[in-house]
Enzyme design. Structure first.
Site, mmCIF file in Angstrom:
data_model
loop_
_atom_site.group_PDB
_atom_site.id
_atom_site.type_symbol
_atom_site.label_atom_id
_atom_site.label_comp_id
_atom_site.label_asym_id
_atom_site.label_seq_id
_atom_site.Cartn_x
_atom_site.Cartn_y
_atom_site.Cartn_z
ATOM 1 N N VAL A 295 102.288 68.624 -59.710
ATOM 2 C CA VAL A 295 102.414 68.093 -61.586
ATOM 3 C C VAL A 295 101.274 68.501 -62.160
ATOM 4 C CG1 VAL A 295 104.632 67.093 -61.106
ATOM 5 C CG2 VAL A 295 102.289 65.659 -61.228
ATOM 6 N N LYS B 69 104.500 80.787 -53.147
ATOM 7 C CA LYS B 69 105.198 81.690 -52.594
ATOM 8 C C LYS B 69 104.584 81.912 -50.671
ATOM 9 C CE LYS B 69 103.054 84.708 -56.191
ATOM 10 N NZ LYS B 69 102.838 83.624 -56.863
ATOM 11 N N GLU C 186 113.307 81.583 -57.228
ATOM 12 C CA GLU C 186 113.084 82.344 -58.702
ATOM 13 C C GLU C 186 111.785 83.311 -58.628
ATOM 14 O OE1 GLU C 186 113.759 85.269 -60.143
ATOM 15 O OE2 GLU C 186 115.667 84.934 -59.855
ATOM 16 N N VAL D 96 108.573 85.638 -58.223
ATOM 17 C CA VAL D 96 108.246 87.328 -59.125
ATOM 18 C C VAL D 96 109.090 87.036 -60.276
ATOM 19 C CG1 VAL D 96 109.179 89.604 -58.331
ATOM 20 C CG2 VAL D 96 109.102 88.157 -56.149
ATOM 21 N N GLY E 115 91.875 81.866 -68.135
ATOM 22 C CA GLY E 115 92.503 81.031 -67.343
ATOM 23 C C GLY E 115 93.597 82.606 -66.974
ATOM 24 N N ASP F 292 98.198 89.184 -53.983
ATOM 25 C CA ASP F 292 99.210 88.042 -54.775
ATOM 26 C C ASP F 292 100.565 89.402 -55.214
ATOM 27 O OD1 ASP F 292 100.185 85.513 -55.822
ATOM 28 O OD2 ASP F 292 99.579 86.956 -57.563
ATOM 29 N N LYS G 147 104.610 89.501 -53.553
ATOM 30 C CA LYS G 147 105.630 89.388 -54.530
ATOM 31 C C LYS G 147 106.575 90.880 -53.534
ATOM 32 C CE LYS G 147 103.558 87.492 -58.591
ATOM 33 N NZ LYS G 147 102.638 87.554 -59.539
ATOM 34 N N GLY H 213 102.864 82.407 -67.363
ATOM 35 C CA GLY H 213 102.777 81.277 -67.969
ATOM 36 C C GLY H 213 103.020 79.821 -67.836
#
Ligand code: ADP
Ligand code: ASP
Ligand code: MG
Length: 823
Positions: free
Chosen positions: A481, A587, A614, A617, A672, A686, A690, A805
């Site tokens: 969280v 992932k 979902e 990616v 960030g 990364d 994907k 984001g």
């Protein structure tokens, strides 16, 4: 005349007895009434407890006896609280106190006797149990008297005559009816008060009518005198659609037929003692179940004919502590008489059979009985069939315990197709294993035997299916969280009522965990204070969280992984195997070893639990969902071209002749946009993960090692021991990075880190993108994915938008959760 029966809770405290008295005053205005009362709530159990302790030579029985004393004295004190100011009242108070003391002393002698002789026969047990109703009825009678109510007392033992089957005696209606008629014909008091449950045998011994039997007492009286109505006053507002203690959404049923009431009560709806219906049914006397604590509530009316209403299913009930016994063997096929011998044996042993099924091959007979009888049943049946067992014609009887029966009930079920289909598919969807099924030819009842741990889930999902059809509850267990998790909880909190009202989806967060603590709550975590609750939770552990989720065993459970942790990804299989859906932001499972990815897909199908990811990616962009739709509808993916890294976009959008590569990467790190070690983004790993997931979802069994990765970082940068050293290499190699920019600029191109899948092969790397290309103008954190397929051969299908984001990622997770709800 009306008969009113008040249960244990109704007479469980002075406050409630005062409520009872106002109901009596109200009702006796219009007609004479007979009032049957139970023992004070919990007293019958305490009497039994004390007797068993005494019989086992355990002196604790004295404590239980004292508790019985104080419970009654508290009731009396409450009822006569004003007696100090009124002489007459004081006298009544003292007289009552003496009477009750006398009875309780008698009880004490009986218990001492049981202790001494170390024995508790069924006959003594009935004598002992009769104290409960004797005490409560005495208290209420004297209280009514002290308040000048026109009331007579009649001990039901003088009216109801039975055989000597102690603890569960059979009524002799011939004598009983005459007794009751004679008494009531000669009585003219406005109210007659009687203790329930108790009776006497033809030989004058005290007997009782079975646990919960006060309802029956009232019904016997009602039938004998042709009463206008039988009212059962209890602690709930009627017969509910299912046990209200197990299903919060249960609601009172307004009307029931006698048969429906019989079935519901036989199958565990404790609010009505099953034999109660029979005597009044013959006389067509309506039964009304009412709530003493809420007398205005409508309650349930039980009559012969009920108006058809919306649902053919009237209620769902359950019986606990069931054992399932199976008699099977090839020697049974085509040989008559096995059933007869089996059931005769059980009848001789007075073992009650709750449910029977026989396979049409006649190879086995399966029946449900009370857990308490299982051991005895096995012994006697194995003895009766000893010969056949020796000859291997049949197997020793198989006993399974810890089971329960659930039953779906309604008179009109027979006129509707598909009810059993709905019942069993609902149970199946919720991973409730069914051990046996029975349906009567009347089709008024379909029952199934299931494990006791599944009862709450089964009742809730069946209730949802048949009574709340339109709302579906989803139980979420979220781990991780941080930023995204927090947004997701906010979004759920904000959308909850909207989803419920408009889409009939009820979302409940039933568990939360981070790496330190975890909290689970069957009723749902209060979303206003979830942080405190999580902080005060128990120490987190992956297995511990899984165990909690399994134990709660809630329907439509979803595990949501918002971590980037290997160990969490490795536990998905355990969730799926328990039919708990998994929504992963993480992932690792989908981009790691392909065997695990395939296994999860298989488990998801096998256990009917979704596995959705979902947000792996393009964050909230519907990339995987779109790809799945293309593939399932028969399209073929030829090529995928995509820019899938927000951090690399940020870097290459800001890197030019006026800036340095070092400055831009540093800024991205500080703001960030990259991982703390920016190489994780810059190396393209990364992005590789994907595109690997997209390739796999397009049907290609690729591993990460099959991907071609064109790394633009220098060797020094990759090999630097620390992040600090890595940044130093950027300063040293600035000319190299500038040359990459210059080369692109000279061709009027933009640098983009591109992922490509083509003809079964995938690669990632930096590319010079010419003006006019859809990637050329990509801004900020945007991602873009282009699908070239058989149906979109030249103009690709394009998905574009913010690909990173917390807010958009959370909404991607939310979308997966809604996909599960809509399934
Ligand atoms: P009383 O002491 O008044 O006789 P009981 O405890 O015998 O009351 O019966 C009432 C209880 O029955 C309720 O409190 C409820 O927990 C339980 N119950 C089980 N199934 C149902 C149902 N379908 N409808 C109403 N109550 C039920
Ligand atoms: N007091 C008895 C019992 O608890 C009878 C009743 O309450 O109906 O079983
Ligand atoms: Mg009862």
């Amino acid at each position: 005349m009306k008969i009113l029966k008040f249960g244990g809770t109704s007479v469980g405290s002075a406050e409630n007895i005062n409520k009872v008295i106002s109901i009596l005053e109200q009702q006796s205005k219009d007609t004479n009434i007979a009032v049957v009362v139970s023992a004070v709530g919990g007293i019958t159990d305490k009497l039994l407890e004390a007797a068993n302790l005494a019989c086992n030579k355990d002196l604790e029985y004295k404590q239980t006896y004292n508790a019985i004393w104080s419970q009654h004295s508290k009731v009396i004190e409450g009822l006569f609280e004003n007696s100090d100011h009124d002489k007459n009242l004081k006298k009544s108070h003292e007289a009552l106190y003496d009477l009750i003391s006398e009875k309780l002393n008698e009880l004490k002698s009986l218990l001492d006797g049981i202790y001494l002789i170390n024995e508790l026969s069924p006959k003594t047990k009935d004598k002992l149990l009769s104290f409960g109703e004797a005490l409560s009825s005495t208290i209420i009678y004297h209280t009514l008297k002290s308040r000048q109510v026109d009331v007579a007392y009649k001990n039901a033992q003088e009216l109801i005559v039975t055989d000597s089957n102690f603890n569960n005696a059979t009524v002799n209606f011939e004598i009983t009816n005459i007794n009751i008629q004679l008494y009531f014909n000669s009585n003219s008091n406005a109210i007659v008060l009687l203790p329930g449950f108790v009776s006497k045998s033809v030989h004058g011994e005290i007997t009782t009518l079975g646990r919960g039997g006060s309802d029956y007492t009232a019904a016997i009286i009602a039938a004998a005198i042709d009463a206008d109505e039988l009212q059962i006053w209890t602690d709930v507002s009627g017969m509910y659609t299912t046990n209200p203690k197990l299903v919060k959404q249960a609601a009172p049923i307004v009307e029931l037929s006698y048969q429906e009431a019989v079935e519901l009560s036989h199958f565990g709806a404790k609010v009505l003692y099953p034999p109660t219906v029979m005597p009044v049914l013959k006389k067509k006397i309506p039964i009304v179940i009412k709530n003493t604590l809420d007398p205005e509530a409508l309650g349930t009316t039980i009559t012969e004919n009920t108006q058809p209403n919306g649902s053919p299913v009237k209620g769902i009930s359950n019986i606990e502590n069931i054992a399932l016994l199976t008699l099977q063997g090839n020697g049974m096929v085509g040989v008559p008489g096995f059933g007869k011998r089996l059931f005769e044996t059980l009848a001789q042993e007075k073992i009650n059979i709750v449910l029977i099924t026989q396979s049409s091959s006649e190879h086995s007979i399966c029946f449900g009985i009370s857990d308490n009888d299982a051991k005895r049943a096995k012994e006697v049946i194995d003895t009766v069939f000893e010969y056949e067992i020796q000859l291997l014609k049949i197997d020793p009887i198989i006993v399974e315990t810890d089971l329960s029966i659930i039953a779906v009930i309604g008179d009109k079920m027979k006129n509707h197709q598909g009810i059993s289909g709905k019942m069993f598919s609902t149970l199946g969807k919720n991973n409730v294993n069914i051990r046996a099924i029975a349906q009567g030819a009347s089709e008024r009842n379909i029952s199934a035997i299931i494990h006791k741990n599944d009862v709450k889930k089964a009742l809730n999902s069946l209730h949802e299916q048949f009574f709340e059809i339109k709302t579906k509850q989803i139980n979420l267990f979220i781990t991780g969280v941080g930023n995204v998790g927090e947004r997701l909880i906010e979004q759920i909190h904000q959308q909850k009522s909207y989803l419920k009202e408009n889409f009939k989806i009820s979302l409940k967060i039933a568990g939360l965990s981070n790496s330190r603590t975890m909290v689970v709550n069957d009723d749902g975590i209060n979303l206003k204070h979830w942080k405190q609750q999580l902080e005060n939770g128990e120490k987190a552990s992956l297995k511990g969280f899984l165990n909690h989720v399994k134990k709660l065993n809630l329907r439509n459970s979803v595990f949501v992984d918002i971590t980037a942790n290997d160990a969490v990804a490795n536990i998905y299989g355990d969730y799926l195997k328990h039919s708990i859906s998994v929504v992963a932001c993480n992932k690792i499972a989908c981009s790691g070893n392909i065997e695990y990815y395939n296994e999860l897909k298989i488990l998801s199908r096998q256990y009917n639990a979704a596995f959705l990811f979902e947000t792996n990616v393009g964050a909230g962009l519907p990339v995987i969902d779109t790809l799945n739709h293309l593939v399932t509808s028969g399209d073929k993916i030829n090529t995928i071209q995509a820019v899938l890294s927000g951090s690399l976009n940020f870097i290459f959008n800001n890197f030019n002749a006026e800036t340095t590569f070092y400055d831009v990467v540093k800024q991205a790190q500080e703001e960030g946009y990259t991982e703390p070690d920016p190489r994780i983004d810059l190396s393209g790993i990364d992005v590789a993960r994907k595109v690997l997931i997209l390739a796999r979802e397009s049907g290609h069994a690729l591993e990460l090692s099959d991907l071609e990765s064109d790394n633009f970082l220098t060797n020094d940068a990759m090999e630097a021991a620390s992040v600090e050293d890595f940044f130093k290499t950027l300063i040293k190699d600035e000319t190299y990075y500038q040359s990459l920019f210059k080369s692109a600029e000279d061709k009027n191109c933009q640098l983009k880190f591109v992922a490509e899948f083509n003809n079964g092969k995938a690669k990632v790397g930096l590319q010079e993108i010419p003006e006019g290309h859809p990637f050329y103008n990509l801004k900020g954190k945007d991602n873009i994915v282009m699908f070239y397929t058989q149906r979109y051969p030249e103009q690709p299908m394009i998905i574009k938008g913010a690909g990173a984001g917390a807010d958009v990622t959370a909404s991607g997770l939310f979308a997966d959760i809604i996909r599960i709800a809509n399934n």
